[in-house]
Design a protein around this motif. Structure first.
Motif, PDB file in Angstrom:
ATOM      1  N   ILE A 128      14.897   0.323   1.821  1.00  0.00           N
ATOM      2  CA  ILE A 128      13.614   0.426   1.135  1.00  0.00           C
ATOM      3  C   ILE A 128      12.589  -0.148   2.111  1.00  0.00           C
ATOM      4  O   ILE A 128      12.749  -1.263   2.588  1.00  0.00           O
ATOM      5  N   VAL A 129      11.547   0.617   2.428  1.00  0.00           N
ATOM      6  CA  VAL A 129      10.528   0.192   3.398  1.00  0.00           C
ATOM      7  C   VAL A 129       9.201   0.046   2.658  1.00  0.00           C
ATOM      8  O   VAL A 129       8.753   0.973   1.982  1.00  0.00           O
ATOM      9  N   ILE A 187      14.453   7.281  -4.104  1.00  0.00           N
ATOM     10  CA  ILE A 187      13.327   7.928  -3.433  1.00  0.00           C
ATOM     11  C   ILE A 187      12.028   7.775  -4.224  1.00  0.00           C
ATOM     12  O   ILE A 187      10.965   7.577  -3.653  1.00  0.00           O
ATOM     13  N   ASP A 188      12.108   7.815  -5.551  1.00  0.00           N
ATOM     14  CA  ASP A 188      10.922   7.760  -6.408  1.00  0.00           C
ATOM     15  C   ASP A 188      10.536   6.305  -6.658  1.00  0.00           C
ATOM     16  O   ASP A 188      11.146   5.619  -7.478  1.00  0.00           O
ATOM     17  N   ILE A 189       9.505   5.809  -5.934  1.00  0.00           N
ATOM     18  CA  ILE A 189       9.032   4.424  -6.067  1.00  0.00           C
ATOM     19  C   ILE A 189       7.556   4.453  -6.445  1.00  0.00           C
ATOM     20  O   ILE A 189       6.756   5.116  -5.791  1.00  0.00           O
ATOM     21  N   GLU A 190       7.217   3.718  -7.501  1.00  0.00           N
ATOM     22  CA  GLU A 190       5.825   3.596  -7.916  1.00  0.00           C
ATOM     23  C   GLU A 190       5.335   2.195  -7.560  1.00  0.00           C
ATOM     24  O   GLU A 190       6.068   1.225  -7.702  1.00  0.00           O
ATOM     25  N   ILE A 191       4.097   2.098  -7.114  1.00  0.00           N
ATOM     26  CA  ILE A 191       3.477   0.817  -6.784  1.00  0.00           C
ATOM     27  C   ILE A 191       2.491   0.483  -7.892  1.00  0.00           C
ATOM     28  O   ILE A 191       1.726   1.348  -8.321  1.00  0.00           O
ATOM     29  N   SER A 192       2.503  -0.766  -8.353  1.00  0.00           N
ATOM     30  CA  SER A 192       1.574  -1.190  -9.405  1.00  0.00           C
ATOM     31  C   SER A 192       0.137  -1.039  -8.907  1.00  0.00           C
ATOM     32  O   SER A 192      -0.111  -1.053  -7.700  1.00  0.00           O
ATOM     33  N   PRO A 193      -0.825  -0.903  -9.821  1.00  0.00           N
ATOM     34  CA  PRO A 193      -2.218  -0.688  -9.405  1.00  0.00           C
ATOM     35  C   PRO A 193      -2.756  -1.728  -8.417  1.00  0.00           C
ATOM     36  O   PRO A 193      -3.512  -1.387  -7.526  1.00  0.00           O
ATOM     37  N   GLN A 194      -2.370  -2.992  -8.541  1.00  0.00           N
ATOM     38  CA  GLN A 194      -2.850  -4.001  -7.605  1.00  0.00           C
ATOM     39  C   GLN A 194      -1.910  -4.181  -6.416  1.00  0.00           C
ATOM     40  O   GLN A 194      -2.158  -5.013  -5.553  1.00  0.00           O
ATOM     41  N   CYS A 218       0.837  -1.204   0.000  1.00  0.00           N
ATOM     42  CA  CYS A 218       0.000   0.000   0.000  1.00  0.00           C
ATOM     43  C   CYS A 218       0.872   1.255   0.000  1.00  0.00           C
ATOM     44  O   CYS A 218       0.416   2.324  -0.381  1.00  0.00           O
ATOM     45  N   SER A 219       2.143   1.103   0.420  1.00  0.00           N
ATOM     46  CA  SER A 219       3.076   2.230   0.337  1.00  0.00           C
ATOM     47  C   SER A 219       4.508   1.704   0.321  1.00  0.00           C
ATOM     48  O   SER A 219       4.780   0.591   0.777  1.00  0.00           O
ATOM     49  N   ALA A 220       5.391   2.524  -0.213  1.00  0.00           N
ATOM     50  CA  ALA A 220       6.808   2.175  -0.256  1.00  0.00           C
ATOM     51  C   ALA A 220       7.613   3.472  -0.284  1.00  0.00           C
ATOM     52  O   ALA A 220       7.215   4.445  -0.928  1.00  0.00           O
ATOM     53  N   HIS A 221       8.710   3.477   0.448  1.00  0.00           N
ATOM     54  CA  HIS A 221       9.587   4.651   0.433  1.00  0.00           C
ATOM     55  C   HIS A 221      11.024   4.237   0.746  1.00  0.00           C
ATOM     56  O   HIS A 221      11.278   3.151   1.259  1.00  0.00           O
ATOM     57  N   GLY A 232      -1.279  -4.824   6.969  1.00  0.00           N
ATOM     58  CA  GLY A 232      -0.815  -4.112   8.157  1.00  0.00           C
ATOM     59  C   GLY A 232       0.630  -4.364   8.515  1.00  0.00           C
ATOM     60  O   GLY A 232       1.198  -3.673   9.357  1.00  0.00           O
ATOM     61  N   SER A 233       1.263  -5.343   7.889  1.00  0.00           N
ATOM     62  CA  SER A 233       2.677  -5.615   8.177  1.00  0.00           C
ATOM     63  C   SER A 233       3.557  -4.778   7.253  1.00  0.00           C
ATOM     64  O   SER A 233       3.085  -4.166   6.290  1.00  0.00           O
ATOM     65  N   SER A 234       4.838  -4.761   7.556  1.00  0.00           N
ATOM     66  CA  SER A 234       5.796  -4.050   6.704  1.00  0.00           C
ATOM     67  C   SER A 234       7.125  -4.781   6.750  1.00  0.00           C
ATOM     68  O   SER A 234       7.382  -5.581   7.644  1.00  0.00           O
ATOM     69  N   PHE A 235       7.952  -4.516   5.760  1.00  0.00           N
ATOM     70  CA  PHE A 235       9.294  -5.088   5.734  1.00  0.00           C
ATOM     71  C   PHE A 235      10.222  -4.111   5.027  1.00  0.00           C
ATOM     72  O   PHE A 235       9.772  -3.185   4.348  1.00  0.00           O
ATOM     73  N   SER A 236      11.500  -4.317   5.212  1.00  0.00           N
ATOM     74  CA  SER A 236      12.489  -3.436   4.585  1.00  0.00           C
ATOM     75  C   SER A 236      13.690  -4.259   4.145  1.00  0.00           C
ATOM     76  O   SER A 236      13.902  -5.373   4.624  1.00  0.00           O
ATOM     77  N   PHE A 237      14.465  -3.687   3.228  1.00  0.00           N
ATOM     78  CA  PHE A 237      15.676  -4.342   2.758  1.00  0.00           C
ATOM     79  C   PHE A 237      16.642  -3.284   2.241  1.00  0.00           C
ATOM     80  O   PHE A 237      16.227  -2.214   1.800  1.00  0.00           O
TER      81      PHE A 237
END
Length: 148
Positions: free
Chosen positions: A46-47, A75-82, A35-38, A53-58
Motif C-alpha cells: 500500500i503506497v 486496489i479500491d482505497i478512499e481517502i477521507s476529505p481531510q 493526497c493519494s493512496a494506491h 511531498g513525502s510518501s510511505f508504504s507498507f
C-alpha cells in the motif's frame, strides 16, 4: 461605518480572526494528510503520498482488516476529505494516516494479538539462538537484591 469609527471590540475580534487563520495555515502545513493512496500490485504494498511531498508504504499483511485481502479488494482505497484516514470499502476497513506513520496497524487488542503471534513464530535462526543461549546457562535469574 468607517475604519476610524469602528468600535474597539470589532477591531479586537478581527485581529483574533487573522491570528486564527495564521494558526490554521501552520497547522495544516504540518498535518500529516494523504493526497493519494494506491495498492502496488507488483510490489504488493500500500503506497500513500502525503501533502508535504513525502510518501510511505507498507505490506497489507501488517494491517488489521487487510491481512487476508485479495489484490482486487486492496486496489479500491478512499481517502477521507481531510486526508487523515484511509478506507477500503470492499473490506470495510479503516486506518488513520498518523497511526500508520506511528507503526499502529490496528486497534490495541489486534496489535497485542498480532505481536503475540509474531513471538510464537518458529524459525531455524530462532532455534539456533535459543540453543546458543541455553548453552550459556539460559536467561539470567532475577536477583532479590538487584536494583529495580
Amino acid at each position: 461605518m468607517t475604519k476610524a469609527n469602528t468600535p474597539e471590540w470589532i477591531k479586537a475580534e478581527l485581529t483574533r480572526v487573522e491570528e486564527a487563520q495564521a494558526r490554521g495555515q501552520i497547522e495544516e502545513a504540518s498535518r500529516l494528510s494523504a493526497c493519494s493512496a494506491h495498492y502496488d500490485t507488483r510490489k504488493k504494498l500500500i503506497v500513500i503520498a502525503l501533502e508535504n511531498g513525502s510518501s510511505f508504504s507498507f505490506p497489507p499483511q501488517l494491517a488489521q482488516g487487510l491481512a487476508n485481502a485479495q489484490a482486487s479488494e486492496l486496489i479500491d482505497i478512499e481517502i477521507s476529505p481531510q486526508g487523515t484516514g484511509l478506507h477500503w470499502p470492499k473490506l470495510d476497513a479503516d486506518l488513520t494516516v498518523e497511526g500508520l506513520l506511528a507503526g499502529l496497524f490496528g486497534s490495541r487488542s489486534w496489535m497485542r494479538t498480532h505481536a503475540a503471534k509474531a513471538g510464537r513464530v518458529k524459525s531455524i535462526a530462532k532455534t539456533q539462538a535459543a540453543k546458543v543461549n541455553g548453552a550459556k546457562g539460559g536467561r539470567p535469574r532475577k536477583s532479590a537484591t538487584a536494583p529495580a
